[in-house]
Motif scaffolding. Structure first.
Motif, mmCIF file in Angstrom:
data_model
loop_
_atom_site.group_PDB
_atom_site.id
_atom_site.type_symbol
_atom_site.label_atom_id
_atom_site.label_comp_id
_atom_site.label_asym_id
_atom_site.label_seq_id
_atom_site.Cartn_x
_atom_site.Cartn_y
_atom_site.Cartn_z
ATOM 1 N N ALA A 139 0.828 -1.201 0.000
ATOM 2 C CA ALA A 139 0.000 0.000 0.000
ATOM 3 C C ALA A 139 0.865 1.255 0.000
ATOM 4 O O ALA A 139 0.632 2.203 -0.769
ATOM 5 C CB ALA A 139 -0.943 -0.003 1.209
ATOM 6 N N PHE A 140 1.874 1.269 0.854
ATOM 7 C CA PHE A 140 2.782 2.419 0.924
ATOM 8 C C PHE A 140 3.504 2.606 -0.404
ATOM 9 O O PHE A 140 3.647 3.736 -0.900
ATOM 10 C CB PHE A 140 3.786 2.189 2.053
ATOM 11 C CG PHE A 140 4.714 3.346 2.293
ATOM 12 C CD1 PHE A 140 4.355 4.379 3.138
ATOM 13 C CD2 PHE A 140 5.956 3.383 1.674
ATOM 14 C CE1 PHE A 140 5.221 5.444 3.368
ATOM 15 C CE2 PHE A 140 6.828 4.443 1.893
ATOM 16 C CZ PHE A 140 6.459 5.472 2.738
ATOM 17 N N ALA A 141 3.968 1.503 -1.002
ATOM 18 C CA ALA A 141 4.697 1.576 -2.267
ATOM 19 C C ALA A 141 3.798 2.060 -3.397
ATOM 20 O O ALA A 141 4.247 2.833 -4.265
ATOM 21 C CB ALA A 141 5.294 0.203 -2.605
ATOM 22 N N TRP A 142 2.545 1.624 -3.403
ATOM 23 C CA TRP A 142 1.622 2.091 -4.445
ATOM 24 C C TRP A 142 1.492 3.616 -4.367
ATOM 25 O O TRP A 142 1.556 4.309 -5.385
ATOM 26 C CB TRP A 142 0.249 1.445 -4.301
ATOM 27 C CG TRP A 142 -0.723 1.901 -5.346
ATOM 28 C CD1 TRP A 142 -1.430 3.082 -5.363
ATOM 29 C CD2 TRP A 142 -1.091 1.212 -6.539
ATOM 30 N NE1 TRP A 142 -2.205 3.156 -6.491
ATOM 31 C CE2 TRP A 142 -2.023 2.031 -7.231
ATOM 32 C CE3 TRP A 142 -0.731 -0.026 -7.087
ATOM 33 C CZ2 TRP A 142 -2.599 1.652 -8.442
ATOM 34 C CZ3 TRP A 142 -1.306 -0.405 -8.303
ATOM 35 C CH2 TRP A 142 -2.228 0.430 -8.961
ATOM 36 N N GLY A 143 1.292 4.133 -3.164
ATOM 37 C CA GLY A 143 1.155 5.572 -3.024
ATOM 38 C C GLY A 143 2.409 6.320 -3.431
ATOM 39 O O GLY A 143 2.333 7.359 -4.105
ATOM 40 N N GLY A 144 3.582 5.798 -3.037
ATOM 41 C CA GLY A 144 4.823 6.500 -3.302
ATOM 42 C C GLY A 144 5.351 6.346 -4.714
ATOM 43 O O GLY A 144 6.054 7.238 -5.214
ATOM 44 N N LEU A 145 5.021 5.234 -5.366
ATOM 45 C CA LEU A 145 5.598 4.959 -6.679
ATOM 46 C C LEU A 145 4.588 5.086 -7.817
ATOM 47 O O LEU A 145 4.874 5.732 -8.832
ATOM 48 C CB LEU A 145 6.209 3.551 -6.693
ATOM 49 C CG LEU A 145 7.294 3.272 -5.643
ATOM 50 C CD1 LEU A 145 7.778 1.836 -5.771
ATOM 51 C CD2 LEU A 145 8.445 4.252 -5.781
ATOM 52 N N VAL A 146 3.421 4.480 -7.653
ATOM 53 C CA VAL A 146 2.445 4.463 -8.747
ATOM 54 C C VAL A 146 1.597 5.733 -8.748
ATOM 55 O O VAL A 146 1.508 6.439 -9.763
ATOM 56 C CB VAL A 146 1.542 3.217 -8.651
ATOM 57 C CG1 VAL A 146 0.513 3.221 -9.782
ATOM 58 C CG2 VAL A 146 2.373 1.948 -8.700
ATOM 59 N N ALA A 147 0.954 6.025 -7.616
ATOM 60 C CA ALA A 147 0.047 7.177 -7.574
ATOM 61 C C ALA A 147 0.782 8.485 -7.859
ATOM 62 O O ALA A 147 0.234 9.381 -8.518
ATOM 63 C CB ALA A 147 -0.645 7.241 -6.210
ATOM 64 N N THR A 148 2.015 8.617 -7.372
ATOM 65 C CA THR A 148 2.742 9.865 -7.609
ATOM 66 C C THR A 148 3.100 10.041 -9.083
ATOM 67 O O THR A 148 2.935 11.129 -9.640
ATOM 68 C CB THR A 148 4.034 9.900 -6.776
ATOM 69 O OG1 THR A 148 4.751 8.680 -6.947
ATOM 70 C CG2 THR A 148 3.730 10.101 -5.316
ATOM 71 N N THR A 149 3.580 8.981 -9.719
ATOM 72 C CA THR A 149 3.990 9.110 -11.123
ATOM 73 C C THR A 149 2.788 9.370 -12.026
ATOM 74 O O THR A 149 2.881 10.144 -12.985
ATOM 75 C CB THR A 149 4.728 7.845 -11.587
ATOM 76 O OG1 THR A 149 3.935 6.679 -11.292
ATOM 77 C CG2 THR A 149 6.057 7.701 -10.860
ATOM 78 N N VAL A 150 1.657 8.746 -11.715
ATOM 79 C CA VAL A 150 0.441 9.017 -12.484
ATOM 80 C C VAL A 150 -0.001 10.464 -12.283
ATOM 81 O O VAL A 150 -0.401 11.150 -13.235
ATOM 82 C CB VAL A 150 -0.684 8.049 -12.064
ATOM 83 C CG1 VAL A 150 -2.021 8.477 -12.659
ATOM 84 C CG2 VAL A 150 -0.355 6.625 -12.492
ATOM 85 N N SER A 151 0.106 10.944 -11.053
ATOM 86 C CA SER A 151 -0.400 12.273 -10.732
ATOM 87 C C SER A 151 0.478 13.391 -11.297
ATOM 88 O O SER A 151 -0.031 14.464 -11.624
ATOM 89 C CB SER A 151 -0.521 12.427 -9.216
ATOM 90 O OG SER A 151 -1.444 11.496 -8.696
ATOM 91 N N ILE A 152 1.786 13.149 -11.388
ATOM 92 C CA ILE A 152 2.677 14.195 -11.909
ATOM 93 C C ILE A 152 2.264 14.618 -13.309
ATOM 94 O O ILE A 152 2.113 15.814 -13.606
ATOM 95 C CB ILE A 152 4.139 13.708 -11.891
ATOM 96 C CG1 ILE A 152 4.656 13.641 -10.450
ATOM 97 C CG2 ILE A 152 5.027 14.635 -12.725
ATOM 98 C CD1 ILE A 152 6.016 12.995 -10.314
ATOM 99 N N SER A 153 2.052 13.647 -14.177
ATOM 100 C CA SER A 153 1.661 13.971 -15.551
ATOM 101 C C SER A 153 0.168 14.230 -15.671
ATOM 102 O O SER A 153 -0.271 15.127 -16.405
ATOM 103 C CB SER A 153 2.070 12.832 -16.491
ATOM 104 O OG SER A 153 1.517 11.599 -16.058
ATOM 105 N N GLY A 154 -0.641 13.463 -14.926
ATOM 106 C CA GLY A 154 -2.088 13.612 -15.034
ATOM 107 C C GLY A 154 -2.586 14.950 -14.534
ATOM 108 O O GLY A 154 -3.460 15.571 -15.166
ATOM 109 N N SER A 155 -2.050 15.423 -13.418
ATOM 110 C CA SER A 155 -2.482 16.707 -12.874
ATOM 111 C C SER A 155 -2.108 17.856 -13.799
ATOM 112 O O SER A 155 -2.891 18.793 -14.009
ATOM 113 C CB SER A 155 -1.869 16.930 -11.487
ATOM 114 O OG SER A 155 -2.310 15.952 -10.577
ATOM 115 N N THR A 156 -0.907 17.781 -14.383
ATOM 116 C CA THR A 156 -0.475 18.828 -15.321
ATOM 117 C C THR A 156 -1.383 18.862 -16.541
ATOM 118 O O THR A 156 -1.797 19.947 -16.988
ATOM 119 C CB THR A 156 0.977 18.577 -15.758
ATOM 120 O OG1 THR A 156 1.817 18.578 -14.611
ATOM 121 C CG2 THR A 156 1.437 19.646 -16.730
#
Length: 425
Positions: A85-102
Motif C-alpha cells: 500500500a505504501f509503495a503504491w502511493g509512493g511509486l504508482v500514484a505519484t507518477t500518475v499524478s505528476i503527468s495527469g495533474s499537469t
C-alpha cells in the motif's frame, strides 16, 4: 445488520499465481523506475538538499506508519500488504499524478481561462487525479488479496498507508522544487521550510487522511454483501467524493489572504481546512474499531476460560485506551517486563480471536489448541511469575493525565514556534 467483519481463511496474504498480482507488480516496477529517474536528477543537481529531504520526510513517515499500523490492533494487516500500500502511493500514484495533474490543469486553462487555472487549477486537477490514483491502490489490494480486506477498518488502514506513501514522495519532490525555485544552489533551508509546512503542519490532515477516507469506502464495499451492489458502490463513491472534496478544500485559494499573515491567522486556516475531514475520519475509525472489537470480543467470550481471557480482560481488549491503561498499570505494579508481557498477551488474545472467527480450530469451546492459545497461556504464566496475573486497567492516574496535558501544551508551543519561524509573527 451484517457483521462488521467478513472472516477470511487463514492463508497467505496473496498468491503469485493471481494474474492481478503481476499487473500490480509491473505497475510498481514502472513507478519505481520513474521515481528513480526523478531522484537521479535531483541528486545530480542538489545532492545535499535531496539527501536532507529524504532523511527528514523518512523520519516523518515513521510515527505515521506506527500509528496507522496500530489502528487495527485486533487483526493487524499483513506487513507485505502494508508495504505494498505504501509503495503504491509512493511509486504508482505519484507518477500518475505528476503527468495527469499537469494535463488536467492545461485542460482547465483551455476550457476555462488562464486565471481560473492559476487560482483553482491545483485545487481541481490535483485532487481529481490523485484521489483516484490513490484509491486504486486499495482496489488493487482487494483484487490480489480479497481475504485480507474484511472490515471497514482494513480499508482505512490500507488507504491511509497509500496516502502516506504518496505524501512522503510528493513532499520530497516539492522540497527539491523549492530549492530550485530559491535559485541559491544546493541549500537545505528551502527543504527545512517545506518540511515544516507540508510535513509537520499539514501532515496530520493531508494525503494520509484523504486516503483513509476513500479506503473506508472500499472497505464498506467489500464487507457488506447483504447490501445491494448499488448501495455499496454508492457508499464507496460517496467516500471517494468526501476525500476529493476535503482535498479540494485543502488546496483551494479560500482564505489565502483573508485572515492576514500572522501565525494565528495561518493556524486558523489550517484548522478550518483540515479539522472537518480529520474529525470525520476519526469518527469513522472509532465506529469501525468499536464494531470490530465487539465482534472479536464476542468470539473470545465463548471460551469461558480465565486462563485464556478473563471477564475484565474482555472489557479491556475491546478498547485502545483501556489496552494502553492496562499496560501502564502493569508497569506501575510490576515493572517494565510486566508491561511488555501484557502487550504480548493482548496480541496473542487478538490472534486467538481471529482464529476463532475463521473457524481455524475444531476443538471444544474453552479448550482450543492453536499456536495463539499456546502463546496466551505462555504469557499468562510469565505474568503470574511477575506477580501480575491479569491484564486489567488500574485506577486512572493523575500522572498520565498531567502527561497528556503537558504533551498537548508542548505540541501547541512547537506549532506556534514553527509558524512564527515561517514568518507568521
Amino acid at each position: 445488520m451484517s457483521d462488521p467483519v467478513r472472516p477470511g481463511g487463514a492463508r497467505a496474504a496473496f498468491s503469485a499465481r493471481n494474474p492481478a498480482f503481476w499487473v500490480v507488480f509491473a505497475l510498481l516496477i514502472a513507478g519505481g523506475w520513474r521515481i528513480a529517474q526523478i531522484g537521479g536528477r535531483f541528486f545530480g543537481a542538489y545532492p545535499v538538499a535531496t539527501l536532507t529531504a529524504i532523511g527528514l520526510f523518512a523520519l516523518l513517515a515513521v510515527p505515521f506508519w506506527l500509528f496507522v499500523s496500530e489502528l487495527d490492533f485486533l487483526e493487524r494487516e499483513p506487513p507485505s500488504l502494508r508495504v505494498l500500500a505504501f509503495a503504491w502511493g509512493g511509486l504508482v500514484a505519484t507518477t500518475v499524478s505528476i503527468s495527469g495533474s499537469t494535463a488536467l490543469e492545461n485542460l482547465i486553462a483551455k476550457l476555462g481561462s488562464t486565471r481560473l487555472a492559476a487560482d483553482w487549477g491545483a485545487a481541481l486537477a490535483g485532487p481529481t487525479v490523485e484521489e483516484i490514483a490513490k484509491t486504486l491502490g486499495v482496489v488493487a489490494i482487494v483484487v490480489i488479496a480479497r481475504s485480507q480486506v474484511n472490515s471497514v477498518l482494513d480499508g482505512v488502514v490500507y488507504g491511509a498507508l497509500v496516502g502516506l506513501g504518496f505524501q512522503i514522495v510528493e513532499d520530497v519532490v516539492f522540497a527539491i522544487g523549492a530549492v530550485a525555485l530559491a535559485g541559491q544552489g544546493d541549500q537545505i533551508q528551502p527543504v527545512v521550510t517545506t518540511f515544516l509546512v507540508r510535513g509537520f503542519l499539514a501532515g496530520v490532515w493531508s494525503h494520509t487522511l484523504f486516503g483513509a477516507l476513500a479506503g473506508a469506502g472500499i472497505g464498506y464495499l467489500v464487507v457488506n454483501p447483504d447490501r445491494t451492489r448499488r448501495h455499496r458502490i454508492g457508499m464507496a463513491c460517496l467516500a471517494l467524493f468526501g476525500a476529493w472534496a476535503s482535498h479540494v478544500l485543502w488546496n483551494s485559494p479560500l482564505f489565502r489572504d483573508g485572515l492576514g499573515n500572522g501565525a494565528l491567522a495561518l493556524l486558523a486556516v489550517l484548522v478550518f481546512k483540515g479539522l472537518p475531514p480529520l474529525l470525520l475520519i476519526l469518527w469513522l475509525v472509532r465506529r469501525a474499531h468499536d464494531r470490530e472489537a465487539a465482534y472479536y470480543v464476542a468470539k473470545l467470550a465463548t471460551l469461558r476460560d480465565p486462563a485464556l481471557i478473563t471477564e475484565q480482560e474482555l472489557r479491556v481488549l475491546g478498547s485502545g485506551s483501556r489496552r494502553a491503561a492496562a499496560r501502564r498499570h502493569a508497569a506501575a505494579q510490576a515493572g517494565r517486563r510486566a508491561r511488555a508481557t501484557v502487550r504480548r498477551l493482548q496480541r496473542a488474545q487478538a490472534r486467538l480471536a481471529v482464529d476463532l472467527s475463521r473457524g481455524s480450530t475444531s476443538e471444544p469451546a474453552g479448550a482450543p489448541d492453536t499456536p495463539a492459545a499456546s502463546e496466551v497461556r505462555e504469557h499468562r504464566a510469565r505474568l503470574e511469575q511477575l506477580g501480575h496475573p491479569e491484564a486489567v486497567e488500574g485506577v486512572p492516574s493523575w500522572r498520565h493525565t498531567a502527561s497528556t496535558v503537558g504533551t498537548t501544551v508542548v505540541a501547541i508551543a512547537v506549532v506556534w514556534v514553527a509558524l512564527s519561524a515561517l514568518g507568521g509573527g
